[in-house]
Design a protein around this motif. Structure first.
Motif, PDB file in Angstrom:
ATOM      1  N   LYS A 328       0.814  -1.212   0.000  1.00 43.21           N
ATOM      2  CA  LYS A 328       0.000   0.000   0.000  1.00 43.21           C
ATOM      3  C   LYS A 328       0.850   1.266   0.000  1.00 43.21           C
ATOM      4  O   LYS A 328       2.069   1.223   0.139  1.00 43.21           O
ATOM      5  N   ASP A 346      -9.928  -1.572   1.785  1.00 45.70           N
ATOM      6  CA  ASP A 346     -10.533  -1.450   0.460  1.00 45.70           C
ATOM      7  C   ASP A 346     -11.983  -1.859   0.628  1.00 45.70           C
ATOM      8  O   ASP A 346     -12.289  -2.705   1.480  1.00 45.70           O
ATOM      9  N   GLU A 355     -12.585  -3.301  -6.409  1.00 44.99           N
ATOM     10  CA  GLU A 355     -12.380  -2.230  -5.421  1.00 44.99           C
ATOM     11  C   GLU A 355     -13.070  -0.945  -5.880  1.00 44.99           C
ATOM     12  O   GLU A 355     -12.686  -0.372  -6.886  1.00 44.99           O
ATOM     13  N   GLY A 358     -10.818   2.956  -1.719  1.00 45.41           N
ATOM     14  CA  GLY A 358      -9.614   2.656  -0.962  1.00 45.41           C
ATOM     15  C   GLY A 358      -9.470   3.726   0.107  1.00 45.41           C
ATOM     16  O   GLY A 358      -9.607   4.912  -0.194  1.00 45.41           O
TER      17      GLY A 358
HETATM   18 MG    MG Z   1      -6.596   1.186  -3.955  1.00 46.42          MG
END
Ligand code: MG
Ligand code: 4AD
Length: 432
Positions: A328, A346, A355, A358
């Motif tokens: 990340k 997510d 997704e 986020g």
């Molecule tokens: Mg993301």
């Protein structure tokens, strides 16, 4: 006396009277002495009925010669008609051609998607594209209403930036009077700066990623909502996401029933969306996807296929939280209970949309944040101002990014997010 002009959406106020409508011809059918013209004016569709014996010869000729997408002014008396689209019909008294349209490229037949994208400027007029983009507009308005009601202040963040917002891999770079500038991947760093000024803030705008992926979930230019809240932790952050998503789904169901019908959306999939959404830790998620045949190992980011595997276990969006640090972005807060991970999430949509959000709690410790910028080999000199936010009154805070096109693709049930932005930018597409 000239008939007053109105719009299709307001024909109900003119039943029995003569009015003029301006719009574009969807189709024409001529049966001997009768012709039917369906006109779209942006507020709805109306059918005009032309009877040869009641029209001046020129008007009859114009009416019968109309072609797909020509622009017309149609004058006629308004009749109630249950069979007509919209419930009204015009008994036509006059037709004038305002803008001709010869050989409109998009015909009522199956075209390949690349062809349609080449003609995106004309494809926008089709019923499915209109429905999808109207829902997008409703989602956008819903976002602003939701946040305004909760005292968020909108902050407009720059598109041209010197600091890399997410990661060095997907930057669009441009020359800025001899310096390097990037198109913003996110407005996040700037809304973080506005947080101590207003407590609850958000930005909403286009963001850019030089993604070399031709998937149905990737654009190179997409629009993102990014709220940021002072004193919110990762749990608060997920609750806000949940509340927003439930609100937007409800609102779309209420206000866009007609559009969802045009799109053939399975409404039951949306009707069951309620809080709370299931929460699965990253570690559990890896177990789920491996049991379903994925070879993803602990430590790696979850790909699109993994997200689909996870979503299959649930009937509503699911949070996957606390990913490994290495998977990340640099700004996420280290998890005090397991420093291999960060406090983030997510939100994975059902039905394979992947997704849609986020989010994370932000690293508020100056030394740790500085170390992460070094580890990621980001150009430290560009982050002086961002680190000031940790030098001068650092505070716990969290936020998230919701991709408008991915969210709207899920709402509408369209398979590819490129249809949910008026003019998509893809790896191989910069026009129209
Ligand atoms: Mg993301
Ligand atoms: O997860 P991402 O990269 O998060 C951020 O940009 C953070 N700065 C957000 C924040 O915390 N303020 O992107 C957020 C969302 C994704 O969940 C996805 O919906 C969308 O943006 N997104 C894309 N949509 C279309 N095409 C792409 N290439 C996208 N990349 C991300």
């Amino acid at each position: 006396m000239a008939s007053p002009e109105t719009v299709v959406g307001e024909l109900g106020a003119s039943v029995g009277r003569s009015v003029t409508i301006r719009g574009w011809v969807e189709h024409v059918r001529v049966h001997g002495r009768v012709a039917f013209v369906v006109v779209r004016d942006g507020t709805g569709l109306v059918q005009g009925v032309l009877l040869r014996k009641q029209l001046a010869p020129e008007a009859w000729e114009v009416g019968c010669g109309l072609t797909h997408e020509s622009c017309v002014a149609v004058t006629g008396s308004v009749q109630e008609d249950a069979r007509s689209p919209g419930g009204y019909e015009l008994l036509v008294e006059d037709v004038r051609l305002l803008g001709s349209s010869v050989d409109f490229p998009i015909q009522p037949k199956e075209h390949g998607v690349e062809f349609l994208l080449d003609y995106r400027h004309l494809w926008l007029r089709s019923s499915t594209q209109r429905a999808g983009l109207r829902i997008r507009a409703e989602v956008e308005k819903g976002i602003h209403d939701f946040l305004y009601e909760r005292d968020f202040v909108r902050i407009d963040t720059p598109i041209l930036t010197g600091a890399i917002g997410e990661s060095a891999g997907t930057l669009f770079e441009t020359d800025y009077f001899g310096d390097r500038a990037f198109l913003a991947q996110t407005g996040q760093l700037y809304v973080e700066a506005a947080c101590p000024a207003f407590r609850k803030v958000y930005c909403f705008g286009p963001t850019f990623r030089a993604e070399k992926s031709k998937t149905r979930r990737h654009l190179t230019e997409f629009w993102m909502l990014e709220p940021e809240v002072a004193f919110a932790d990762s749990e608060d952050n997920m609750r806000l996401q949940e509340e927003l998503v439930v609100y937007l789904v409800r609102r779309t169901l209420e206000r866009c029933a007609g559009e969802l019908e045009v799109l053939g959306r399975d409404l039951s999939a949306l009707e069951r969306i309620q809080a709370p959404f299931p929460r699965v830790s990253y570690t559990e998620a890896v177990e789920i996807v491996r049991a379903a045949g994925s070879d993803t190992r602990w430590g790696a980011d979850l790909g699109g296929a993994d997200e689909t595997r996870i979503a299959e276990h649930f009937d509503r969006p699911v949070f996957v939280y606390n990913y490994p640090k290495g998977a990340k972005a640099f700004y996420m807060k280290e998890n005090p209970d397991d420093p291999r991970t960060v406090l983030c999430n997510d939100l994975i949509a059902p039905e394979g949309y992947g997704e849609i959000i986020g989010g994370s709690q932000r690293e508020d410790d100056l030394d740790r944040l500085t170390a992460r910028i070094d580890e990621e080999e980001l150009p430290a000199e560009a982050y002086g101002w961002y680190l000031d936010l940790r030098r001068y009154g650092t505070f716990p805070h969290s936020g998230f990014g919701l991709g408008i096109e991915r969210f709207t693709a899920w709402m509408t049930g369209r398979p590819h997010i490129r249809e949910l932005i008026p003019f998509p930018r893809l790896m191989n597409r910069l026009t129209p």
